[in-house]
Write a protein that holds these residues in place. Structure first.
Motif, PDB file in Angstrom:
ATOM      1  N   ILE A   1      61.558   8.041 -59.343  1.00 11.36           N
ATOM      2  CA  ILE A   1      61.824   6.788 -58.679  1.00 11.36           C
ATOM      3  C   ILE A   1      63.480   6.624 -59.062  1.00 11.36           C
ATOM      4  O   ILE A   1      64.125   6.406 -57.961  1.00 11.36           O
ATOM      5  N   GLU A   2      63.840   6.866 -60.020  1.00  7.80           N
ATOM      6  CA  GLU A   2      65.195   6.817 -60.368  1.00  7.80           C
ATOM      7  C   GLU A   2      66.022   8.002 -59.568  1.00  7.80           C
ATOM      8  O   GLU A   2      67.209   7.380 -58.920  1.00  7.80           O
ATOM      9  N   VAL A   3      65.663   8.868 -59.226  1.00  5.41           N
ATOM     10  CA  VAL A   3      66.407   9.930 -58.379  1.00  5.41           C
ATOM     11  C   VAL A   3      66.392   9.363 -57.079  1.00  5.41           C
ATOM     12  O   VAL A   3      67.422   9.356 -56.379  1.00  5.41           O
ATOM     13  N   VAL A   4      65.144   8.804 -56.563  1.00  5.75           N
ATOM     14  CA  VAL A   4      65.158   8.406 -55.121  1.00  5.75           C
ATOM     15  C   VAL A   4      66.138   7.260 -54.893  1.00  5.75           C
ATOM     16  O   VAL A   4      66.847   7.246 -53.930  1.00  5.75           O
ATOM     17  N   CYS A   5      66.241   6.245 -55.861  1.00  9.82           N
ATOM     18  CA  CYS A   5      66.965   5.223 -55.714  1.00  9.82           C
ATOM     19  C   CYS A   5      68.565   5.440 -55.593  1.00  9.82           C
ATOM     20  O   CYS A   5      69.452   4.644 -55.441  1.00  9.82           O
ATOM     21  N   GLY A   6      68.924   6.596 -56.674  1.00 13.49           N
ATOM     22  CA  GLY A   6      70.437   6.911 -56.622  1.00 13.49           C
ATOM     23  C   GLY A   6      70.714   7.937 -55.694  1.00 13.49           C
ATOM     24  O   GLY A   6      71.837   8.496 -55.876  1.00 13.49           O
ATOM     25  N   SER A   7      70.076   8.305 -54.653  1.00  6.39           N
ATOM     26  CA  SER A   7      70.140   9.365 -53.904  1.00  6.39           C
ATOM     27  C   SER A   7      70.237   9.162 -52.406  1.00  6.39           C
ATOM     28  O   SER A   7      69.574   8.331 -51.890  1.00  6.39           O
ATOM     29  N   ASP A   8      70.862   9.959 -51.704  1.00 10.43           N
ATOM     30  CA  ASP A   8      70.919   9.847 -50.140  1.00 10.43           C
ATOM     31  C   ASP A   8      70.247  10.977 -49.502  1.00 10.43           C
ATOM     32  O   ASP A   8      69.545  10.626 -48.628  1.00 10.43           O
ATOM     33  N   VAL A   9      70.314  12.216 -50.100  1.00 12.49           N
ATOM     34  CA  VAL A   9      69.550  13.477 -49.721  1.00 12.49           C
ATOM     35  C   VAL A   9      68.532  13.771 -50.969  1.00 12.49           C
ATOM     36  O   VAL A   9      69.151  13.821 -52.213  1.00 12.49           O
ATOM     37  N   ILE A  10      67.249  13.824 -50.592  1.00  9.93           N
ATOM     38  CA  ILE A  10      66.456  14.285 -51.818  1.00  9.93           C
ATOM     39  C   ILE A  10      65.799  15.643 -51.396  1.00  9.93           C
ATOM     40  O   ILE A  10      65.251  15.689 -50.403  1.00  9.93           O
ATOM     41  N   PHE A  11      65.984  16.446 -52.423  1.00  9.28           N
ATOM     42  CA  PHE A  11      65.298  17.667 -52.492  1.00  9.28           C
ATOM     43  C   PHE A  11      63.747  17.643 -53.299  1.00  9.28           C
ATOM     44  O   PHE A  11      63.727  17.505 -54.153  1.00  9.28           O
ATOM     45  N   LEU A  12      62.833  17.867 -52.423  1.00  3.18           N
ATOM     46  CA  LEU A  12      61.351  17.658 -53.086  1.00  3.18           C
ATOM     47  C   LEU A  12      61.088  19.144 -53.444  1.00  3.18           C
ATOM     48  O   LEU A  12      60.655  19.972 -52.482  1.00  3.18           O
ATOM     49  N   ALA A  13      61.219  19.430 -54.572  1.00  5.84           N
ATOM     50  CA  ALA A  13      61.047  20.824 -55.239  1.00  5.84           C
ATOM     51  C   ALA A  13      59.940  21.015 -56.181  1.00  5.84           C
ATOM     52  O   ALA A  13      60.019  21.672 -57.213  1.00  5.84           O
ATOM     53  N   VAL A  14      58.806  20.498 -55.776  1.00  2.32           N
ATOM     54  CA  VAL A  14      57.609  20.467 -56.749  1.00  2.32           C
ATOM     55  C   VAL A  14      56.630  21.723 -55.864  1.00  2.32           C
ATOM     56  O   VAL A  14      56.842  22.050 -54.935  1.00  2.32           O
ATOM     57  N   LYS A  15      55.526  21.881 -56.823  1.00  2.00           N
ATOM     58  CA  LYS A  15      54.662  22.582 -56.227  1.00  2.00           C
ATOM     59  C   LYS A  15      53.902  22.035 -55.218  1.00  2.00           C
ATOM     60  O   LYS A  15      53.681  20.671 -54.982  1.00  2.00           O
ATOM     61  N   PRO A  16      53.257  22.857 -54.169  1.00  2.00           N
ATOM     62  CA  PRO A  16      52.832  22.193 -52.956  1.00  2.00           C
ATOM     63  C   PRO A  16      51.465  21.417 -53.278  1.00  2.00           C
ATOM     64  O   PRO A  16      51.336  20.073 -52.753  1.00  2.00           O
ATOM     65  N   HIS A  17      50.737  21.510 -54.483  1.00  2.00           N
ATOM     66  CA  HIS A  17      49.585  20.717 -54.627  1.00  2.00           C
ATOM     67  C   HIS A  17      49.945  19.506 -55.193  1.00  2.00           C
ATOM     68  O   HIS A  17      49.162  18.441 -55.380  1.00  2.00           O
ATOM     69  N   LEU A  18      51.509  19.385 -55.558  1.00  2.00           N
ATOM     70  CA  LEU A  18      52.035  17.990 -56.218  1.00  2.00           C
ATOM     71  C   LEU A  18      52.529  17.124 -55.367  1.00  2.00           C
ATOM     72  O   LEU A  18      52.902  16.273 -55.685  1.00  2.00           O
ATOM     73  N   VAL A  19      52.881  17.751 -53.887  1.00  4.94           N
ATOM     74  CA  VAL A  19      53.474  16.965 -53.061  1.00  4.94           C
ATOM     75  C   VAL A  19      52.997  15.538 -52.759  1.00  4.94           C
ATOM     76  O   VAL A  19      53.545  14.449 -52.836  1.00  4.94           O
TER      77      VAL A  19
END
Length: 290
Positions: free
Chosen positions: A72-90
């Motif tokens: 959440i800290e990353v989301v609140c501090g970003s304009d562009v968010i790279f979601l780089a987790v394993k598919p089952h965690l999305v």
């Protein structure tokens, strides 16, 4: 201070330098993309990455990038968010951060098989999503990256992504149907090339060459062949024919490879990897509806 809306002039270097970039997930692909972005106009201070453990976060710290355990800290501090987790965690991650996604965010997923429809279903209405498939050579800025825009992503969002990633290697846009194919061709294809390089070197070892030298020459052979293929613009078949001479060593070796079914086996490997990516997408979609 964070911008209240997305920049309108996407290719302006000054705009890129002001962007706040976030990574959720700290694996090799995220690291490679981050290195590429840093080669542009984005400062380390404007990038943040989150992961549940410290295992990989130290690599990002060495680049001057801020680390955290809070998505959440990353989301609140970003304009562009790279979601780089394993598919089952999305699904799990998007359920956690969804309420913090606003109209100033662009969410870029690099999770294999996870469709744009799944992303849009799990995020707020009208969220800007992009599906990106990079490959491991992004770590040395020689990657092959293909992306597809979601239903609410505009052309300028694609231009912005290209401007951020162009130092990572080749960056192309296409329809989403091509993403899973690209996964089989280039994402998984990297491992196919490594297997071939290993076998190439082991063949030399079998014939009496020291292992270290054989593997060094094999890696340079793959590198040189790849660069010549890319830079010449010639079809692979044309370059292959240019190496062959009548009755020479190469045609004898190629005959052996054809007898072993190398061409058909490689095509089948790309097909299998593509189908697996599609299967992951179906499982991800089913999981998101539970």
């Amino acid at each position: 201070m964070l911008s209240l809306q997305k920049p309108k002039i996407k290719m302006d270097p000054e705009i890129n330098s002001q962007l706040k970039i976030g990574f959720i997930g700290a694996g090799n692909i995220a690291y490679g993309i981050a290195k590429g972005i840093l080669s542009g106009n984005v400062l380390p201070a404007n990038i943040q990455v989150s992961a549940p453990s410290l295992r990989n976060l130290g690599n990002f710290q060495e680049l001057g990038i801020s680390i955290t355990h809070s998505n959440i800290e990353v989301v609140c501090g970003s304009d562009v968010i790279f979601l780089a987790v394993k598919p089952h965690l999305v699904s799990l991650v998007l359920n956690e951060i969804s309420q913090h996604i606003t109209d100033r965010h662009t969410v870029v997923s690099v999770a294999a098989g996870v469709t744009l429809a799944t992303l849009e279903e799990l995020l707020p209405e009208n969220s800007v999503t992009i599906r990106l498939m990079p490959n491991l050579p992004c770590m040395v800025q020689e990657g092959a990256l293909l992306f597809a825009r979601g239903s609410h992503a505009k052309e300028e969002d694609g231009v912005l992504l290209r401007s951020l990633l162009h130092h990572c290697g080749l960056v192309e846009e296409g329809p989403e149907a091509w993403i899973d194919i690209h996964t089989g061709l280039s994402g998984s294809g990297v491992a196919f090339v490594y297997l071939f390089a290993e076998a190439l070197a082991e063949g030399a070892v079998k014939m009496g060459m020291p292992s270290a030298l054989a593997h060094s020459i094999a890696s340079q052979t793959v590198l040189g062949a790849g660069r010549l293929l890319r830079d010449s613009g010639k079809h692979p078949a044309q370059l292959r024919s240019e190496v062959c001479t009548p009755g020479g060593t190469t045609i004898y070796g190629l005959h052996t490879l054809e007898q072993g079914g190398m061409r058909a086996t490689t095509m089948s490997a790309v097909e299998s990897a593509t189908e697996r990516a599609r299967e992951l997408g179906r499982k991800s979609a089913a999981g998101s509806r539970k």
